[in-house]
Design a protein around this motif. Structure first.
Motif, PDB file in Angstrom:
ATOM      1  N   LYS A 198      60.751   3.893  -1.047  1.00  0.00           N
ATOM      2  CA  LYS A 198      60.074   2.635  -0.738  1.00  0.00           C
ATOM      3  C   LYS A 198      59.491   2.037  -2.018  1.00  0.00           C
ATOM      4  O   LYS A 198      58.941   2.757  -2.853  1.00  0.00           O
ATOM      5  CB  LYS A 198      58.945   2.864   0.266  1.00  0.00           C
ATOM      6  N   LEU A 199      59.612   0.726  -2.149  1.00  0.00           N
ATOM      7  CA  LEU A 199      58.984  -0.006  -3.256  1.00  0.00           C
ATOM      8  C   LEU A 199      58.272  -1.226  -2.701  1.00  0.00           C
ATOM      9  O   LEU A 199      58.884  -2.045  -2.009  1.00  0.00           O
ATOM     10  CB  LEU A 199      60.040  -0.472  -4.269  1.00  0.00           C
ATOM     11  N   TYR A 200      56.982  -1.351  -3.008  1.00  0.00           N
ATOM     12  CA  TYR A 200      56.202  -2.512  -2.572  1.00  0.00           C
ATOM     13  C   TYR A 200      55.468  -3.121  -3.765  1.00  0.00           C
ATOM     14  O   TYR A 200      55.037  -2.406  -4.672  1.00  0.00           O
ATOM     15  CB  TYR A 200      55.144  -2.123  -1.528  1.00  0.00           C
ATOM     16  N   THR A 201      55.302  -4.447  -3.727  1.00  0.00           N
ATOM     17  CA  THR A 201      54.494  -5.134  -4.745  1.00  0.00           C
ATOM     18  C   THR A 201      53.435  -6.032  -4.116  1.00  0.00           C
ATOM     19  O   THR A 201      52.676  -6.686  -4.829  1.00  0.00           O
ATOM     20  CB  THR A 201      55.389  -6.017  -5.640  1.00  0.00           C
ATOM     21  N   TRP A 202      53.406  -6.072  -2.778  1.00  0.00           N
ATOM     22  CA  TRP A 202      52.509  -6.976  -2.043  1.00  0.00           C
ATOM     23  C   TRP A 202      51.996  -6.271  -0.801  1.00  0.00           C
ATOM     24  O   TRP A 202      52.760  -5.591  -0.112  1.00  0.00           O
ATOM     25  CB  TRP A 202      53.275  -8.244  -1.650  1.00  0.00           C
ATOM     26  N   TRP A 203      50.686  -6.444  -0.545  1.00  0.00           N
ATOM     27  CA  TRP A 203      50.056  -5.923   0.665  1.00  0.00           C
ATOM     28  C   TRP A 203      49.182  -7.031   1.232  1.00  0.00           C
ATOM     29  O   TRP A 203      48.344  -7.604   0.541  1.00  0.00           O
ATOM     30  CB  TRP A 203      49.203  -4.699   0.360  1.00  0.00           C
ATOM     31  N   SER A 204      49.322  -7.310   2.510  1.00  0.00           N
ATOM     32  CA  SER A 204      48.665  -8.452   3.141  1.00  0.00           C
ATOM     33  C   SER A 204      47.141  -8.347   3.111  1.00  0.00           C
ATOM     34  O   SER A 204      46.573  -7.260   3.273  1.00  0.00           O
ATOM     35  CB  SER A 204      49.139  -8.579   4.593  1.00  0.00           C
ATOM     36  N   TYR A 205      46.495  -9.502   2.967  1.00  0.00           N
ATOM     37  CA  TYR A 205      45.040  -9.577   3.111  1.00  0.00           C
ATOM     38  C   TYR A 205      44.623  -9.297   4.555  1.00  0.00           C
ATOM     39  O   TYR A 205      43.457  -8.985   4.820  1.00  0.00           O
ATOM     40  CB  TYR A 205      44.547 -10.978   2.740  1.00  0.00           C
ATOM     41  N   ARG A 206      45.541  -9.458   5.505  1.00  0.00           N
ATOM     42  CA  ARG A 206      45.205  -9.317   6.925  1.00  0.00           C
ATOM     43  C   ARG A 206      44.959  -7.870   7.324  1.00  0.00           C
ATOM     44  O   ARG A 206      44.411  -7.601   8.387  1.00  0.00           O
ATOM     45  CB  ARG A 206      46.326  -9.911   7.790  1.00  0.00           C
ATOM     46  N   SER A 207      45.392  -6.942   6.507  1.00  0.00           N
ATOM     47  CA  SER A 207      45.190  -5.525   6.826  1.00  0.00           C
ATOM     48  C   SER A 207      43.781  -5.092   6.421  1.00  0.00           C
ATOM     49  O   SER A 207      43.403  -5.213   5.252  1.00  0.00           O
ATOM     50  CB  SER A 207      46.222  -4.668   6.088  1.00  0.00           C
ATOM     51  N   PRO A 208      42.973  -4.594   7.355  1.00  0.00           N
ATOM     52  CA  PRO A 208      41.598  -4.203   7.012  1.00  0.00           C
ATOM     53  C   PRO A 208      41.525  -3.041   6.024  1.00  0.00           C
ATOM     54  O   PRO A 208      40.570  -2.920   5.277  1.00  0.00           O
ATOM     55  CB  PRO A 208      40.985  -3.824   8.364  1.00  0.00           C
ATOM     56  N   ASP A 209      42.527  -2.180   6.049  1.00  0.00           N
ATOM     57  CA  ASP A 209      42.586  -1.068   5.094  1.00  0.00           C
ATOM     58  C   ASP A 209      44.021  -0.981   4.582  1.00  0.00           C
ATOM     59  O   ASP A 209      44.838  -0.204   5.074  1.00  0.00           O
ATOM     60  CB  ASP A 209      42.167   0.242   5.761  1.00  0.00           C
ATOM     61  N   TRP A 210      44.333  -1.799   3.588  1.00  0.00           N
ATOM     62  CA  TRP A 210      45.704  -1.922   3.091  1.00  0.00           C
ATOM     63  C   TRP A 210      46.249  -0.597   2.569  1.00  0.00           C
ATOM     64  O   TRP A 210      47.417  -0.271   2.745  1.00  0.00           O
ATOM     65  CB  TRP A 210      45.770  -2.976   1.978  1.00  0.00           C
ATOM     66  N   LYS A 211      45.366   0.183   1.930  1.00  0.00           N
ATOM     67  CA  LYS A 211      45.828   1.418   1.305  1.00  0.00           C
ATOM     68  C   LYS A 211      46.213   2.461   2.338  1.00  0.00           C
ATOM     69  O   LYS A 211      47.249   3.134   2.216  1.00  0.00           O
ATOM     70  CB  LYS A 211      44.745   1.963   0.370  1.00  0.00           C
TER      71      LYS A 211
END
Length: 271
Positions: A210-223
């Motif tokens: 998996k490769l990600y460069t973006w995580w939504s602001y809508r997630s209360p706990d993105w990590k």
């Protein structure tokens, strides 16, 4: 000679200038390509960047929206920009690095910000999505942003599409979500192929990783959720692939105070 080039959708350069400075001091890229600067050229914080070592800037900005810039420790041989879809949106800037950067053979860098496309993946009811699809079609057909026989070309930026199954946290659940719909994937892949580009990130880190460069602001706990997408890309001319020694995604930047929802991606070249 090593050359480090970073792409980052900073989501307002003036608001996040301290975070950009923090990243620069740690990563020390030679060339920094930012998207979504949301800043007209005459308001860009050039003095701060000069103090950080970036004496040279190629800007294409506008008030409150979009905006792209290339900042460099080295002079440019030339710069250019173009519009897409008949609009004046600030979504493209390109530079040529050459002898003044210590390069025997020049390198062309295209910095692009593809429209996000809104929330509804239907061009008949969502003009933003229609614009995005038209933009991707123009990328496919525009020779100006193709390799064009230039053995040392780079196209990078926030392309706002996660094209592969393992570029998103759940392929099945995101097939009808803007950024991972089949039509967007098809059009981005067509633009890459027509342009003669290689997806360098996936050449170095093949699927199923998996490769990600973006995580939504809508997630209360993105990590903890880790529901990311790979929206930021680094495409290379085939002849440059043997010159790239590393591509790093700076995931830690997503956890900084008041961060962008994108993180920096840095490629290291042996040129």
């Amino acid at each position: 000679m090593k050359l480090k080039i970073t792409t980052w959708n900073v989501n307002s350069v003036r608001f996040r200038i301290d975070l950009v400075a923090k990243f620069i001091k740690a990563a020390r890229p030679d060339v920094l390509c930012l998207q979504e600067t949301k800043c007209p050229d005459d308001k860009f914080p050039l003095k701060r960047f000069k103090r950080l070592g970036y004496e040279h800037a190629a800007m294409n900005g506008q008030k409150g929206y979009h905006g792209v810039v290339v900042l460099s420790r080295f002079p440019f041989e030339s710069t250019s920009k173009r519009g897409f879809c008949g609009l004046t949106d600030s979504r493209h800037i390109s530079v040529v690095l050459g002898e003044q950067a210590g390069l025997k053979d020049p390198i062309v860098v295209h910095n692009l910000y593809v429209p996000a496309g809104g929330d509804i993946p239907n061009p008949d009811v969502n003009p933003k999505f229609k614009h995005k699809l038209s933009f991707l079609d123009e990328m496919r057909d525009c020779e100006e942003v193709h390799v064009n026989g230039n053995a040392r070309s780079i196209l990078l930026g926030d392309l706002n599409v996660a094209p592969r199954e393992h570029d998103v946290w759940s392929h099945k659940q995101l097939l009808d979500i803007v950024s991972h719909t089949p039509i967007e994937t098809e059009k981005l892949n067509a633009a890459q192929k027509a342009g003669g580009w290689v997806d360098a990130m996936r050449e170095l880190v093949p699927e199923p990783t998996k490769l990600y460069t973006w995580w939504s602001y809508r997630s209360p706990d993105w990590k903890a959720a880790d529901k990311g997408r790979r929206l930021d890309h680094m495409w290379l001319a085939p002849a440059l692939m043997d010159r790239v020694s590393d591509i790093k995604i700076s995931k830690e930047a997503r956890g900084w105070a008041q961060p962008s929802d994108h993180v920096p991606v840095t490629a290291t070249f042996e040129v």
